[in-house]
Design a protein around this motif. Sequence first.
Motif, short mmCIF file in Angstrom:
data_model
loop_
_atom_site.label_atom_id
_atom_site.label_comp_id
_atom_site.label_asym_id
_atom_site.label_seq_id
_atom_site.Cartn_x
_atom_site.Cartn_y
_atom_site.Cartn_z
N ALA A 36 35.83 33.18 43.78
CA ALA A 36 37.18 32.65 43.57
C ALA A 36 37.17 31.33 42.80
O ALA A 36 37.85 30.38 43.16
CB ALA A 36 37.90 32.49 44.90
N PRO A 77 45.83 31.18 46.24
CA PRO A 77 44.58 31.26 46.99
C PRO A 77 44.81 30.86 48.45
O PRO A 77 45.72 30.09 48.75
CB PRO A 77 43.68 30.25 46.28
N ALA A 88 38.06 29.82 50.34
CA ALA A 88 38.69 31.00 49.76
C ALA A 88 38.10 32.29 50.33
O ALA A 88 38.73 33.34 50.30
CB ALA A 88 38.54 30.99 48.24
#
Lengths: 317, 322
Positions: B230, B282, B287
């Motif tokens: 991420a 997010p 994440a």
Amino acid sequence: MLLYAVKRLLYVLPVALGVSIVCFLLVHLAPGDPLTSILPIDATAQQQQEMRIAYGFDKPLPLQYGIWLWKVLHGDLGRSIATGRPVAIEVANAVGNSLILASIATLIGFGFGTFFGFVAGYFRNSLLDRLASVISILGVSVPNYWLGMVMVIVFSALLGWLPSTGAGPNGSAHWRPDLEHLRFILLPALTMSAIPMGIISRTVRALVADILDQDFVQALRAKGMREGAVFRHVVRNAAPTALAVMGLQLGYLLGGSILIETVFAWPGTGFLLNTAIFQRDLPLLQGTILVLAFFFVALNLIVDVLQSALDPRIQRG
Amino acid sequence: MSGAIVEVNDLTVDFRAGRGTIRAVCGVDLSLQPGETVALLGESGSGKSVTLRAMMRLLPKSSRIGGRVRVDDRDVLALSAAELTAYRGRTVSMIFQDPGLAFDPVYRVGDQIAETVIRHEGCSRAAARQRGLELFERVRIPSPGRRLDNFPHEMSGGMRQRAMIALALACRPKVLLADEPTTALDATVQIQVLLLLRELQREFGLAIVFVTHDIGVAVEIADRIAVMYAGRIVESGSCAAVINTASHPYTKGLLASRGHARMGKNDRLKAIPGSPPDLSAPPPGCAFGPRCESFVESCADQVPPSVAIEVGHEARCIRLLA
């Protein structure tokens, strides 16, 4: 490459033969007797019969075709029933005039079309792109005979800048590359260029957009090529398709210009066809159609060969 | 670290998308010594390719790059357009995932190499072609003279990737950015290309950033591995450290999801549950949290800091803080 060209040339033979048969038969399928229009109304049956024999309409069709084809192969397309002049000369004149009109129109259309197409493709979804889209859609959608009439009204009738009809001063039937004749060709050529401009610009826009999205363009930038060099690659990739479309457009213009040539009284093949149809001038009609059909065959041949020369991925076998 | 050829600090990349922005890369640090290979490992959408392209500023106009990228003592993000084109291909070059798409289909491969050499060195056509020939020999393309005159579609996939490598090395760059260069190749060809890259790296003293989603490939080629998730590097260290003492749950998950020789027919691969987060929204904190087996509430509090496990081996997981 040469082998491919020769092979492709050989494929033309059966096509050409087929085309000639269709040309010959189409005219015979149409209703109406060509002789009635030139014979006096009170002609006797014997006079009609004599004319029929003179023009060879009394023989069976296959034989008529054979004789016609033999003559065609020797460059003899017969004589026009209406004027009595050799069809070959009439058609050659008209073809010359149409060719020059169609070529200039295609050049104008291709020039503007590729320009708008590249601008739109490079600046996708920008104001410029939308503007170019509007222009090209208008070009394709507006009926060109109507556009022709508007052109005549604006530039000839209202402004008086350009002549409205004919190929040259004093009813000249031959176009010559001088300034005076250029004034005469400008309006019909501009009118005629609207459709190819629209089509070419749409094609080029889609092409350029597609090419710019391909990985190799990023790879070109990644190896440090300047935008000018990238542009050269894009042009080279777009060229085969753009040229093919241009060739086809030229073909359409050569054959499909009856309306525009009639509006502007341009002494080309369209005008000639129109005359031949209304006068039921069979030999003239056959000759004109045949020459036009051969134009398409030749044009496709040239486009195919050119395309394979430009794009190595197109099979040359 | 001084002497580094590549130094990336706090790199961020944002894309404008619709109304909002998507942060595809958030705070990546990366440093390479000359002759070193780092593998960026991660799944699709983890930001590895974007990181790579940001190092060449090869991203669409809708993107914004932040942070600091220094390559060969130059501030890449401050280069003018002209300096940038001189930098690309000369100091840093790139090889792509699908060599079939990375060559211009209507130019001969040799000409595409020659134009690069001419662009950067201003030499003659003949000299550029000669360089192409040497490179083709170097990457072991059989009958190189004839192959230079090939169009890309006339080569096999493996040969095209060799040609791509030849093209990338044409101007003796110091850094090579490799974007999954073996993904589109057969397994056997893959190995050959990896071996070739390693060999060339030693010879040219190249620093390589190698993006891949394949741990096996990463181990094969790299000195160090940086695992991305991420848009962040969640774990980095030497190959041995990352493989043997994986510390981030995501790295552990990746390792567990691989097949191995002792697997039986009915053994199932262990997959990481869930899917990567939506980068436009997010999850808070770590994440990876929503997919993590050992998730605790404090994971969502803040983005975990990088924790040193040993020298040169770091991971971003709050459980390592304890």
